[in-house]
Design an enzyme around this catalytic site. Structure first.
Site, short mmCIF file in Angstrom:
data_model
loop_
_atom_site.label_atom_id
_atom_site.label_comp_id
_atom_site.label_asym_id
_atom_site.label_seq_id
_atom_site.Cartn_x
_atom_site.Cartn_y
_atom_site.Cartn_z
N ASP A 13 0.85 -1.19 0.00
CA ASP A 13 0.00 0.00 0.00
C ASP A 13 0.88 1.24 0.00
OD1 ASP A 13 -2.33 1.65 0.35
OD2 ASP A 13 -1.92 1.71 2.50
N ASP A 15 -0.35 5.01 0.92
CA ASP A 15 -0.65 6.00 1.97
C ASP A 15 -0.55 5.38 3.35
OD1 ASP A 15 -1.29 7.73 -0.15
OD2 ASP A 15 -3.35 7.03 -0.17
N ASP A 144 -1.83 -0.51 5.94
CA ASP A 144 -2.13 0.01 7.27
C ASP A 144 -3.62 -0.02 7.59
OD1 ASP A 144 -2.46 2.06 5.31
OD2 ASP A 144 -2.53 3.55 6.92
#
Length: 194
Positions: A13, A15, A144
């Protein structure tokens, strides 16, 4: 390993994992709203930034995140560039797997430009931009987000990139930062540490 090869396919990922979304947001928010809440006022146990503050600030938060160019200014998380390059050097197949913010008209192109600027053009070329990460094949997804869901049952294992808002994430796999990528991923993928 990928069903077609013995090469690990690692999805990462962007961000909050490769780039620091929270720092960029709060820098912009505090500049735009000097009398407003500060980064220490938000509920950092909540994943979405627009839900971390009182509802009266929701439009202001969304306005900043929707600003053209916002996602182009995100800076790398410490150790991220080096870790991705090391994985490639060890022969792993690594792809960036990131979701666009649909109400930001330049989000996708800004993310690609940011990857090229901070990580190198080869990483922009290894990016998959999708709202549904369950559609993407891989052995692991480092993300996250506490729970990554979509239309399909994912074929990858979710490795949670630790943050204050994902401490209760149900995945048993966690990574506390880029310095620990080998200790986390090599046993999970049936590899030996270099």
């Amino acid at each position: 390993m990928s069903p077609l090869t013995s090469t690990p396919l690692v999805l990462v990922d962007m961000d909050g994992v490769l780039v620091d979304l929270e720092a960029a947001f709060w820098d912009a928010f505090e500049t735009a709203h000097p009398a407003g809440p500060r980064r220490t006022d938000g509920d950092r146990t909540v994943f979405r930034i627009d839900e971390q503050l009182d509802p009266q600030w929701r439009d202001a938060v969304r306005s900043i995140m929707a600003a053209p160019g916002f996602f182009g200014g995100l800076r790398p998380v410490p150790g991220a560039v080096e870790a991705l390059d090391e994985m490639l050097d060890e022969g792993w197949d690594v792809r960036i797997c990131t979701a666009p913010l649909l109400h930001n008209p330049t989000c996708a192109s800004d993310k690609l430009a940011s990857l090229a600027r901070h990580f190198g053009q080869r990483w922009a070329e290894r990016a998959v931009i999708t709202k549904d990460k369950t559609l993407v094949r891989g052995d692991v997804l480092i993300d996250d987000k506490p729970v990554v869901n979509g239309d399909w049952t994912p074929v990858w294992k979710h490795v949670v990139f630790a943050a204050t808002y994902n401490q209760a994430a149900p995945s048993p796999y966690r990574m506390t930062g880029w310095a620990s990528w080998r200790q986390t991923l090599t046993p999970l993928l049936g590899r030996t540490a270099a």
